[in-house]
Design a protein around this motif. Structure first.
Motif, short mmCIF file in Angstrom:
data_model
loop_
_atom_site.label_atom_id
_atom_site.label_comp_id
_atom_site.label_asym_id
_atom_site.label_seq_id
_atom_site.Cartn_x
_atom_site.Cartn_y
_atom_site.Cartn_z
N GLU A 226 0.85 -1.19 0.00
CA GLU A 226 0.00 0.00 0.00
C GLU A 226 0.88 1.24 0.00
O GLU A 226 1.92 1.27 0.67
CB GLU A 226 -0.93 0.00 1.21
N LEU A 227 0.47 2.24 -0.75
CA LEU A 227 1.23 3.48 -0.88
C LEU A 227 0.72 4.53 0.09
O LEU A 227 -0.49 4.80 0.14
CB LEU A 227 1.13 4.00 -2.32
N TYR A 228 1.64 5.13 0.85
CA TYR A 228 1.31 6.18 1.81
C TYR A 228 2.17 7.42 1.54
O TYR A 228 3.19 7.36 0.85
CB TYR A 228 1.57 5.71 3.24
N GLY A 229 1.73 8.54 2.12
CA GLY A 229 2.54 9.76 2.07
C GLY A 229 2.32 10.63 0.86
O GLY A 229 3.01 11.62 0.68
N VAL A 230 1.36 10.26 0.00
CA VAL A 230 1.04 11.08 -1.17
C VAL A 230 -0.42 11.51 -1.06
O VAL A 230 -1.25 10.82 -0.46
CB VAL A 230 1.29 10.32 -2.50
N ALA A 231 -0.73 12.66 -1.67
CA ALA A 231 -2.07 13.23 -1.51
C ALA A 231 -3.15 12.35 -2.14
O ALA A 231 -4.25 12.22 -1.61
CB ALA A 231 -2.10 14.63 -2.10
N ASP A 232 -2.85 11.76 -3.30
CA ASP A 232 -3.82 10.95 -4.02
C ASP A 232 -3.14 9.66 -4.47
O ASP A 232 -2.65 9.58 -5.60
CB ASP A 232 -4.38 11.72 -5.22
N PRO A 233 -3.09 8.65 -3.59
CA PRO A 233 -2.35 7.43 -3.95
C PRO A 233 -2.93 6.71 -5.17
O PRO A 233 -2.18 6.12 -5.95
CB PRO A 233 -2.45 6.56 -2.69
N ALA A 234 -4.26 6.74 -5.36
CA ALA A 234 -4.85 6.08 -6.52
C ALA A 234 -4.36 6.71 -7.82
O ALA A 234 -4.02 6.01 -8.79
CB ALA A 234 -6.38 6.13 -6.44
N ALA A 235 -4.29 8.03 -7.86
CA ALA A 235 -3.78 8.71 -9.05
C ALA A 235 -2.30 8.44 -9.24
O ALA A 235 -1.83 8.27 -10.37
CB ALA A 235 -4.04 10.22 -8.93
N ALA A 236 -1.55 8.39 -8.14
CA ALA A 236 -0.11 8.14 -8.24
C ALA A 236 0.18 6.74 -8.77
O ALA A 236 1.19 6.52 -9.45
CB ALA A 236 0.55 8.33 -6.88
N LEU A 237 -0.70 5.78 -8.47
CA LEU A 237 -0.47 4.40 -8.90
C LEU A 237 -0.97 4.13 -10.31
O LEU A 237 -0.66 3.07 -10.88
CB LEU A 237 -1.14 3.43 -7.92
N ALA A 238 -1.73 5.04 -10.89
CA ALA A 238 -2.18 4.86 -12.26
C ALA A 238 -0.96 4.95 -13.18
O ALA A 238 -0.31 5.99 -13.27
CB ALA A 238 -3.21 5.91 -12.63
#
Length: 281
Positions: free
Chosen positions: A161-173
């Motif tokens: 799981e990704l933490y520390g970013v404002a929008d993890p779903a967008a970052a993982l796209a």
């Protein structure tokens, strides 16, 4: 004979710690007690991080280390010291190393950082091999928390799981995962599948072994969003200060040009996730 000072530690759900100190030198009039954190490898003149110790109802002295207290990544040795208000530090006795007491770190297990952007801070107290109290601190601008590892005959599958970013779903796209070979500029890239902040990728051991040159080679794993900074894949959000000797995974045999080899994941001394390719045992 004075009682050697020791500290019990209690964690809260935010990741903060309270140190409960008993024993040690008694403060005199005009003196105040401090908890002193000194980072290993720092300049000897560095005064470290100093937290005031306050009397508690049970007779101990308490100091609180909140996540808002700046604590760079590294290993910190924990001391108690007396300081005299308005007097030079040189006139005071040096810090005394604390012994470990009882740690209640249940709140750190499967801790979930606050949502939104911002660094992920983790602090885990632990006893050293010499019987002293130390603290492991991590501070990651973005953090890819490793979860379950699936290991079969040919590959390792990493869930996290990704933490520390404002929008993890967008970052993982459009994100990819990279295995980066230490000491040589070689990178193996694999696709990432994502569901919200959760990610999964599979790394084929054979791809790492194809260029194996003998000896031990280590590939460090990174999660690379389509935009933003890469995040080192690691397991930090629990109460384990040193995963390397505790979490041991099987290595699988692979075909390599320099003879029989094996490959398998492991956690480094910093609790980062890597894959090691080495001669078959």
């Amino acid at each position: 004979m004075s009682v050697p000072p020791r500290a019990d530690c209690t964690a809260d759900a935010s990741g903060g710690l309270v140190f409960h100190v008993s024993g040690g030198p008694a403060a005199r009039t005009g003196e105040r007690a401090e908890l002193v954190l000194l980072r290993r490898g720092a300049d000897p003149a560095d005064r470290g991080v100093r937290l005031p110790l306050h009397p508690a109802a049970d007779g101990r002295l308490n100091a609180e280390l909140t996540l808002g207290t700046e604590l760079p990544e590294g290993r910190w040795d924990v001391h108690v010291a007396l300081a005299r208000d308005g007097a030079a530090e040189s006139g005071q006795a040096g810090p005394v190393r604390l012994l470990p007491g009882v740690n209640d770190l249940r709140a750190l297990v499967d801790r979930v950082p606050e949502p939104g952007g911002g660094p992920v801070a983790v602090r885990v107290p632990y006893p050293t091999k010499h019987g002293n109290l130390s603290l492991r601190s991590w501070l990651r601008a973005a953090h890819a928390e490793a979860g379950d590892l699936g290991i079969d005959a040919t590959a390792v599958t990493v869930h996290g799981e990704l933490y520390g970013v404002a929008d993890p779903a967008a970052a993982l796209a459009g994100a990819v995962a990279e295995a980066r070979l230490r000491d040589r500029a070689e990178v193996v890239t694999v696709p990432v599948t994502a569901d919200g902040a959760r990610f999964t990728f599979t790394l084929d051991h054979q791809r790492l072994a194809d260029g194996w040159r003998g000896g031990t080679e280590v590939w460090d794993l990174w999660l690379c969003p389509a935009s933003g900074e890469p995040a080192r894949v690691a397991r930090l959000l629990d109460d384990v200060a040193d995963r390397k000797p505790v979490f041991v995974y099987p290595a699988r045999r692979v075909t390599a040009p320099h003879g029989p080899a094996q490959a398998g994941p492991y956690y480094t001394a910093d609790n980062d996730l890597s894959v090691r390719v080495e001669p078959a045992g």
